[in-house]
Design an enzyme around this catalytic site. Structure first.
Site, PDB file in Angstrom:
ATOM      1  N   TYR A   1      -5.411  -3.110  15.762  1.00 29.94           N
ATOM      2  CA  TYR A   1      -5.444  -2.498  14.435  1.00 29.94           C
ATOM      3  C   TYR A   1      -4.422  -3.174  13.512  1.00 29.94           C
ATOM      4  O   TYR A   1      -4.728  -3.514  12.367  1.00 29.94           O
ATOM      5  CB  TYR A   1      -5.151  -1.001  14.519  1.00 29.94           C
ATOM      6  CG  TYR A   1      -5.037  -0.356  13.158  1.00 29.94           C
ATOM      7  CD1 TYR A   1      -6.186  -0.058  12.413  1.00 29.94           C
ATOM      8  CD2 TYR A   1      -3.798  -0.080  12.598  1.00 29.94           C
ATOM      9  CE1 TYR A   1      -6.084   0.491  11.147  1.00 29.94           C
ATOM     10  CE2 TYR A   1      -3.687   0.476  11.336  1.00 29.94           C
ATOM     11  CZ  TYR A   1      -4.832   0.765  10.619  1.00 29.94           C
ATOM     12  OH  TYR A   1      -4.724   1.307   9.354  1.00 29.94           O
TER      13      TYR A   1
ATOM     14  N   ARG B   1       7.545   4.671  11.150  1.00 29.86           N
ATOM     15  CA  ARG B   1       8.198   5.499  10.117  1.00 29.86           C
ATOM     16  C   ARG B   1       7.289   6.619   9.623  1.00 29.86           C
ATOM     17  O   ARG B   1       7.744   7.723   9.332  1.00 29.86           O
ATOM     18  CB  ARG B   1       8.608   4.608   8.943  1.00 29.86           C
ATOM     19  CG  ARG B   1       9.334   5.312   7.821  1.00 29.86           C
ATOM     20  CD  ARG B   1       9.287   4.490   6.557  1.00 29.86           C
ATOM     21  NE  ARG B   1       7.919   4.295   6.111  1.00 29.86           N
ATOM     22  CZ  ARG B   1       7.547   3.414   5.189  1.00 29.86           C
ATOM     23  NH1 ARG B   1       8.451   2.628   4.640  1.00 29.86           N
ATOM     24  NH2 ARG B   1       6.285   3.306   4.819  1.00 29.86           N
TER      25      ARG B   1
ATOM     26  N   ARG C   1      -5.033  10.933  10.793  1.00 31.22           N
ATOM     27  CA  ARG C   1      -5.369   9.551  11.148  1.00 31.22           C
ATOM     28  C   ARG C   1      -4.097   8.835  11.565  1.00 31.22           C
ATOM     29  O   ARG C   1      -3.417   8.209  10.769  1.00 31.22           O
ATOM     30  CB  ARG C   1      -6.011   8.850   9.944  1.00 31.22           C
ATOM     31  CG  ARG C   1      -6.755   7.588  10.311  1.00 31.22           C
ATOM     32  CD  ARG C   1      -7.826   7.282   9.278  1.00 31.22           C
ATOM     33  NE  ARG C   1      -8.539   6.077   9.652  1.00 31.22           N
ATOM     34  CZ  ARG C   1      -8.222   4.864   9.206  1.00 31.22           C
ATOM     35  NH1 ARG C   1      -7.223   4.705   8.384  1.00 31.22           N
ATOM     36  NH2 ARG C   1      -8.914   3.820   9.588  1.00 31.22           N
TER      37      ARG C   1
ATOM     38  N   PHE D   1      10.436 -14.496  -0.600  1.00 31.17           N
ATOM     39  CA  PHE D   1       9.262 -13.622  -0.625  1.00 31.17           C
ATOM     40  C   PHE D   1       8.940 -13.097   0.778  1.00 31.17           C
ATOM     41  O   PHE D   1       8.607 -11.925   0.953  1.00 31.17           O
ATOM     42  CB  PHE D   1       8.065 -14.395  -1.184  1.00 31.17           C
ATOM     43  CG  PHE D   1       6.759 -13.671  -1.055  1.00 31.17           C
ATOM     44  CD1 PHE D   1       6.386 -12.690  -1.953  1.00 31.17           C
ATOM     45  CD2 PHE D   1       5.881 -13.974  -0.013  1.00 31.17           C
ATOM     46  CE1 PHE D   1       5.178 -12.013  -1.831  1.00 31.17           C
ATOM     47  CE2 PHE D   1       4.674 -13.312   0.123  1.00 31.17           C
ATOM     48  CZ  PHE D   1       4.321 -12.334  -0.788  1.00 31.17           C
TER      49      PHE D   1
END
Length: 533
Positions: free
Chosen positions: A229, A276, A286, A351
């Site tokens: 996932y 978290r 979910r 970034f």
């Protein structure tokens, strides 16, 4: 509760119809509708008081520095961007980016102009797709949602008029409603960038569709499914970014083939968010915590067992489960650091580094912290500013990872089932980073180097001053100390001479030691462009 009686009891000789008719149910959404969909707004956010944050002067200074002294520079107004994209549509994309993700907006804007818009649109496209996946009430069936997901890259990215209404909440809904503006900017990207974005979007949508049909009320089945996932929703993002970086010419072409490291970097971020957001996801029905892990600690066999923190056995079990999942995430950190070591553009490095060190700080904050089970744990804003400033250099990122890993290691309890594994994970991070002693020595070397140049200047100036005073006073050898100023100058001269005799050569010796040389030099994008020209 409302219902009509059976048909045989309608009355009216069989001619009477239903009294109440069909009931149309409008789903009632709880939480803050202006923020996000799902359980956001229903769950308490654990934050420190303003007084507690203000007492941390280093973080206050970091916040002031980031806001007023060294803010992240935006390249969105660059002439090359203005000349390429529709100004109104680009402004919408920038505004909506700030609303759906304030944390990423500033980081994206500081990217080099040739690829800034590519990454901005890449993020918005995936955010729109994620909004479709996350909405649990807008679609009449799971099959309908799966159909929208699988066709998303063919509709949203191929049809310039495509939009979707009634899905998501707040700014996410607005993004889907006005998606043609995003498509307008997407259409003006380079063919390579469009191809990369479309490919990642299609693969991610297929992965999401695979999990939409699964019952995730109690989390994923095992670690393998958990990783799968995370790969679909975050690992593919890492791959897409690597390919965009390489296509821009600011990074080596070989970065596009670093699929494993790109995937691991995405998994590190996604697992941190999942850990978290335990309570938010559980309330939303979910969840993603792997059953293979949490069922070892839940005596009731239910994921909600950990919510009941008022019971001592629950607290112990929940913390053990939490620490195992955090350790699992920490084991990905070395690969994240390896990925960062392959970057050469300073803006791209920052970034990528900012979310990585934010994730590391979040894991440290969550480790052995029962607040995870009663709300959402977030790092302080001042700490975030401090981390952003540290992300500008390789040494700062390494020092942050090393420092946080050592803090986790010190807090790991001997009786915790994952204690040994946690220590190994933290040790692996420390071995990959510049150790704190080396960081201290490097900082000391910089100070010594400055003093090496400053001391001779002070000696020359002080000697000249004293010589002139001697001439003015008519002293034969050494001027008499008639004023306080003379005493101060003589003291400075003495200190500078003693310094040079004692430490003068140390800075040059240490600077020549390969241990303290910077191994990874970042190049600003502007300089890279100049060299290419």
């Amino acid at each position: 509760h409302r219902f009509d009686p059976p048909r045989e009891h309608f009355g009216g000789a069989g001619k009477a119809g239903r009294l109440l008719g069909n009931l149309v149910v409008t789903p009632v959404r709880k939480g803050n509708k202006e923020l996000k969909q799902g359980a956001y707004g229903k769950v308490k956010i654990h934050q420190e008081s303003k007084l507690s944050q203000l007492k941390r002067l280093d973080e206050v200074f970091a916040a002031m520095t980031l806001l007023y002294i060294k803010p992240l520079h935006s390249n969105l107004d660059h002439s090359s961007i203005s000349a390429t994209f529709n100004k109104s549509d680009l402004k919408f994309c920038d505004d909506i980016l700030s609303k759906v993700s304030r944390s990423f907006a500033a980081v994206i804007r500081q990217l080099p102009p040739p690829m800034l818009v590519d990454v901005l649109i890449f993020y918005l496209v995936l955010r729109a797709l994620d909004t479709v996946e996350d909405d649990m009430t807008a679609f009449s069936s799971v099959e309908v949602k799966i159909k929208h997901l699988i066709q998303f890259h063919k509709t949203a990215l191929a049809d310039p008029t495509w939009s979707m209404d009634g899905v998501g909440e707040g700014d996410e809904r607005k993004l889907l409603q006005q998606f043609p503006k995003c498509h307008s900017v997407y259409a003006d990207l380079s063919p390579d960038s469009r191809r990369i974005i479309a490919d990642i979007t299609a693969r991610m949508a297929n992965g999401m569709a695979e999990f939409v049909s699964k019952d995730l009320g109690q989390g994923t089945a095992d670690i393998k499914e958990y990783n799968r996932y995370c790969h679909f929703v975050a690992g593919l993002v890492g791959e897409g970014l690597s390919r965009l970086f390489a296509a821009s010419g600011h990074e080596n072409a070989s970065l596009a083939s670093e699929l494993h490291l790109s995937d691991q970097m995405g998994l590190f971020l996604q697992k941190t968010n999942i850990i978290r957001d335990y309570l938010e996801d559980y309330v939303d029905g979910r969840a993603f915590w792997p059953q293979k892990v949490w069922k070892k600690y839940s005596k009731s066999g239910d994921l909600g067992y950990f919510r009941h923190q008022h019971l001592a056995p629950n607290r112990t079990a929940s913390l053990s489960c939490l620490n195992e999942l955090i350790t699992d995430a920490l084991e990905l950190a070395p690969d994240c650091l390896r990925y960062l070591s392959k970057l050469q553009c300073a803006e791209i490095f920052q970034f990528c580094a900012i979310p990585q060190i934010m994730a590391m700080a979040t894991l440290e904050k969550c480790f052995d912290n029962q607040d995870v089970f009663t709300g959402v744990v977030k790092i302080r804003k001042g700490m975030s500013c401090k981390l952003i400033l540290a992300s500008k250099e390789v040494e700062g990122v390494h020092d942050t990872f090393s420092r946080l890993a050592r803090k986790i290691s010190r807090r790991s309890r001997t009786g915790d089932p994952s204690h040994a594994r946690t220590l190994r994970a933290c040790e692996a991070i420390c071995e990959m980073t510049v150790r704190s002693s080396e960081m201290t020595n490097r900082s000391l070397t910089k100070v010594i180097s400055i003093c090496n140049y400053l001391a001779p200047v002070l000696i020359a100036n002080c000697s000249t001053y004293l010589y002139m005073r001697r001439s003015a006073l008519g002293d034969s050898a050494f001027p008499s100390l008639h004023q306080t100023q003379d005493v101060v100058v003589l003291a400075i001269l003495f200190a500078a001479v003693v310094y040079l005799m004692s430490f003068g050569l140390m800075g040059f010796v240490v600077a020549g030691d390969s241990t303290f040389r910077q191994q990874h030099t970042l190049i600003p994008a502007a300089e890279m462009c100049v060299s290419k020209k």
